[in-house]
Design a protein around this motif. Structure first.
Motif, PDB file in Angstrom:
ATOM      1  N   CYS A   1      21.703  -4.669  24.786  1.00 42.32           N
ATOM      2  CA  CYS A   1      21.353  -6.043  24.076  1.00 42.32           C
ATOM      3  C   CYS A   1      20.271  -6.480  24.873  1.00 42.32           C
ATOM      4  N   HIS A   2      19.760  -7.922  24.570  1.00 43.58           N
ATOM      5  CA  HIS A   2      18.956  -8.230  25.140  1.00 43.58           C
ATOM      6  C   HIS A   2      19.305  -9.737  25.844  1.00 43.58           C
ATOM      7  N   CYS A   3      18.913 -10.035  27.011  1.00 41.15           N
ATOM      8  CA  CYS A   3      19.436 -11.270  27.564  1.00 41.15           C
ATOM      9  C   CYS A   3      18.113 -12.031  28.020  1.00 41.15           C
ATOM     10  N   TRP A   4      18.143 -13.351  28.149  1.00 43.51           N
ATOM     11  CA  TRP A   4      16.932 -14.120  28.512  1.00 43.51           C
ATOM     12  C   TRP A   4      17.507 -15.176  29.503  1.00 43.51           C
ATOM     13  N   ARG A   5      16.770 -15.188  30.542  1.00 41.63           N
ATOM     14  CA  ARG A   5      17.251 -16.267  31.570  1.00 41.63           C
ATOM     15  C   ARG A   5      16.131 -17.049  31.815  1.00 41.63           C
ATOM     16  N   LEU A   6      16.213 -18.222  31.504  1.00 43.53           N
ATOM     17  CA  LEU A   6      15.632 -19.544  31.370  1.00 43.53           C
ATOM     18  C   LEU A   6      15.407 -20.289  32.598  1.00 43.53           C
ATOM     19  N   ARG A   7      14.524 -20.623  33.325  1.00 44.44           N
ATOM     20  CA  ARG A   7      14.357 -21.505  34.656  1.00 44.44           C
ATOM     21  C   ARG A   7      13.664 -22.502  34.231  1.00 44.44           C
ATOM     22  N   ARG A   8      14.087 -23.655  34.378  1.00 43.75           N
ATOM     23  CA  ARG A   8      13.407 -24.959  33.998  1.00 43.75           C
ATOM     24  C   ARG A   8      12.846 -25.338  35.212  1.00 43.75           C
ATOM     25  N   SER A   9      11.711 -26.154  35.055  1.00 40.98           N
ATOM     26  CA  SER A   9      10.965 -26.769  36.362  1.00 40.98           C
ATOM     27  C   SER A   9      11.910 -27.419  37.314  1.00 40.98           C
ATOM     28  N   ASP A  10      12.907 -28.010  36.811  1.00 38.71           N
ATOM     29  CA  ASP A  10      13.835 -28.879  37.719  1.00 38.71           C
ATOM     30  C   ASP A  10      14.948 -27.814  38.421  1.00 38.71           C
ATOM     31  N   GLY A  11      14.781 -26.507  38.406  1.00 34.11           N
ATOM     32  CA  GLY A  11      15.601 -25.579  39.045  1.00 34.11           C
ATOM     33  C   GLY A  11      16.705 -25.247  38.221  1.00 34.11           C
ATOM     34  N   THR A  12      16.956 -25.786  37.085  1.00 35.82           N
ATOM     35  CA  THR A  12      18.118 -25.363  36.572  1.00 35.82           C
ATOM     36  C   THR A  12      18.055 -24.091  35.884  1.00 35.82           C
ATOM     37  N   VAL A  13      19.085 -23.101  35.889  1.00 36.12           N
ATOM     38  CA  VAL A  13      18.927 -21.645  35.248  1.00 36.12           C
ATOM     39  C   VAL A  13      19.830 -21.603  34.091  1.00 36.12           C
ATOM     40  N   MET A  14      19.442 -21.260  32.898  1.00 32.27           N
ATOM     41  CA  MET A  14      20.461 -20.966  31.770  1.00 32.27           C
ATOM     42  C   MET A  14      20.010 -19.467  31.287  1.00 32.27           C
ATOM     43  N   GLY A  15      21.361 -19.056  30.904  1.00 31.67           N
ATOM     44  CA  GLY A  15      21.257 -17.658  30.414  1.00 31.67           C
ATOM     45  C   GLY A  15      21.711 -17.412  28.875  1.00 31.67           C
ATOM     46  N   PHE A  16      21.063 -16.676  28.145  1.00 32.56           N
ATOM     47  CA  PHE A  16      21.232 -16.359  26.698  1.00 32.56           C
ATOM     48  C   PHE A  16      21.271 -15.105  26.309  1.00 32.56           C
ATOM     49  N   THR A  17      22.234 -14.633  25.494  1.00 32.82           N
ATOM     50  CA  THR A  17      21.871 -13.221  24.971  1.00 32.82           C
ATOM     51  C   THR A  17      22.037 -13.129  23.572  1.00 32.82           C
ATOM     52  N   ASP A  18      21.872 -11.967  22.951  1.00 34.12           N
ATOM     53  CA  ASP A  18      22.133 -11.779  21.396  1.00 34.12           C
ATOM     54  C   ASP A  18      23.271 -10.828  21.206  1.00 34.12           C
ATOM     55  N   HIS A  19      24.239 -10.535  22.418  1.00 36.42           N
ATOM     56  CA  HIS A  19      25.388  -9.825  22.352  1.00 36.42           C
ATOM     57  C   HIS A  19      26.267 -10.600  21.927  1.00 36.42           C
TER      58      HIS A  19
ATOM     59  N   VAL B   1      25.096 -15.691  34.345  1.00 37.67           N
ATOM     60  CA  VAL B   1      26.003 -15.646  33.357  1.00 37.67           C
ATOM     61  C   VAL B   1      25.277 -15.640  31.951  1.00 37.67           C
ATOM     62  N   PHE B   2      25.181 -14.784  31.010  1.00 38.44           N
ATOM     63  CA  PHE B   2      24.528 -15.065  29.795  1.00 38.44           C
ATOM     64  C   PHE B   2      25.321 -15.259  28.638  1.00 38.44           C
ATOM     65  N   ALA B   3      25.365 -16.498  28.013  1.00 42.80           N
ATOM     66  CA  ALA B   3      26.115 -16.766  26.881  1.00 42.80           C
ATOM     67  C   ALA B   3      25.689 -16.337  25.412  1.00 42.80           C
ATOM     68  N   PRO B   4      26.801 -15.953  24.716  1.00 41.98           N
ATOM     69  CA  PRO B   4      26.198 -15.930  23.283  1.00 41.98           C
ATOM     70  C   PRO B   4      26.059 -16.759  22.162  1.00 41.98           C
ATOM     71  N   GLU B   5      26.737 -18.173  22.463  1.00 40.83           N
ATOM     72  CA  GLU B   5      27.185 -18.937  21.890  1.00 40.83           C
ATOM     73  C   GLU B   5      25.760 -19.609  20.808  1.00 40.83           C
ATOM     74  N   THR B   6      24.555 -19.450  21.450  1.00 49.22           N
ATOM     75  CA  THR B   6      23.325 -20.019  20.807  1.00 49.22           C
ATOM     76  C   THR B   6      22.700 -19.245  19.674  1.00 49.22           C
ATOM     77  N   GLY B   7      23.364 -17.918  19.555  1.00 44.44           N
ATOM     78  CA  GLY B   7      22.735 -16.927  18.298  1.00 44.44           C
ATOM     79  C   GLY B   7      21.251 -16.868  18.791  1.00 44.44           C
ATOM     80  N   LEU B   8      20.854 -16.633  19.706  1.00 41.67           N
ATOM     81  CA  LEU B   8      19.477 -16.557  20.008  1.00 41.67           C
ATOM     82  C   LEU B   8      19.102 -14.957  19.599  1.00 41.67           C
TER      83      LEU B   8
END
Length: 295
Positions: free
Chosen positions: A20-38, A48-55
């Motif tokens: 599967c693919h995972c995307w780790r997003l790091r904003r300029s304010d330091g916040t880190v978010m994880g998304f996955t197509d799993h 932690v990569f969350a699937p709820e976004t349907g990315l």
């Protein structure tokens, strides 16, 4: 070119894979978010990569040489993950995104496919589409100073040196009403029309505290002082919220001199001839004594 080795490379040689693919997003304010197509939550490389976004993602490519590549990712706008108000406020502008290829049965087996920067973000029908630009995109950006007539400093920064806390350059007010990208406010009646044009509004209370908006125009209307904003308000504000606003600068030498008495720190080139200088001709009444064109 991504080189795979170890257990993940061995896994890819199998007839059946669990990838599967995972995307780790790091904003300029330091916040880190994880998304996955799993379809399940994964923990990989400390995130932690969350699937709820349907990315999901479009086709990706990697060109030889210095060409700037891009790929789009699409997902659902969610109050838990990515909010439309945050996108409009520019929270994700310039954020970095790492794309990982992960064996979801054993998340310790992963490879970093690419690192990109979020460019344009489009919003429609409850979804967002973000363009991920490769690092080579930075080579297309203007770096260093540009020789031009107008100032290239930001009002109040270390190069401008204007003290915005003094000299009546800052005001405080209360929001009274909202109409599109215009807000009617109380507390700025003592300032002349246009004083805060091109300035910055910072919300100091309410749900939008800390958010900033650019002012395009400042005027006195029939119902009070009106600030026209550069775009519709992205922050979740409501009547009664307080704010501060700093005076605006249009980057011209005359404004720097007359409004801020700061001509010594002007960071432009006001004597620079215009594009039409070569087509000019002598006219009666013009001054040709060798003195400065701008005083």
């Amino acid at each position: 070119m991504v080189t795979l080795n170890g257990p993940l490379a061995t896994h890819l040689e199998n007839e059946v894979t669990t990838l599967c693919h995972c995307w780790r997003l790091r904003r300029s304010d330091g916040t880190v978010m994880g998304f996955t197509d799993h379809d399940r939550k994964l923990t990989c490389d400390g995130t932690v990569f969350a699937p709820e976004t349907g990315l999901s993602t479009t086709e990706a490519r990697r060109s030889l040489g210095m060409a700037a590549d891009s790929v789009d990712v699409e997902g659902a706008l969610s109050a838990i993950d990515i909010e439309e108000a945050d996108i409009m406020a520019g929270v994700y502008d310039g954020a970095t995104v790492e794309t990982l290829l992960v064996n979801w049965q054993d998340p310790q087996q992963f490879a970093r496919l690419r690192r990109a920067v979020i460019g344009q973000i489009a919003r429609r029908d409850g979804r967002f589409v973000a363009e991920l630009e490769s690092p080579e995109r930075a080579l297309d950006q203007t770096n260093g100073r540009t020789v031009r007539r107008t100032c290239d400093a930001e009002l109040g920064d270390g190069r401008c040196r204007v003290d915005l806390e003094a000299g009546g350059f800052k005001g405080e007010g209360v929001l009274e009403a909202i109409a599109g990208n215009s807000i009617t406010v109380n507390g700025l009646a003592s300032f002349e029309n246009g004083w805060f044009g091109n300035g910055i509004v910072t919300w100091t209370s309410g749900a939008g505290i800390g958010r900033r908006e650019r002012v395009s125009a400042h005027r006195k209307g029939a119902d009070g002082v009106v600030l026209d904003l550069w775009r519709d308000i992205a922050a979740p504000v409501a009547p009664g919220d307080t704010f501060t606003v700093v005076a605006g600068c249009d980057k011209r030498f005359s404004t720097c001199r007359d409004k801020f008495a700061n001509s010594a720190n002007f960071r432009g080139f006001p004597h620079l001839p215009g594009d039409d200088a070569a087509y000019g001709y002598v006219m009666e009444g013009q001054r040709f004594d060798g003195g400065p064109l701008v005083e």
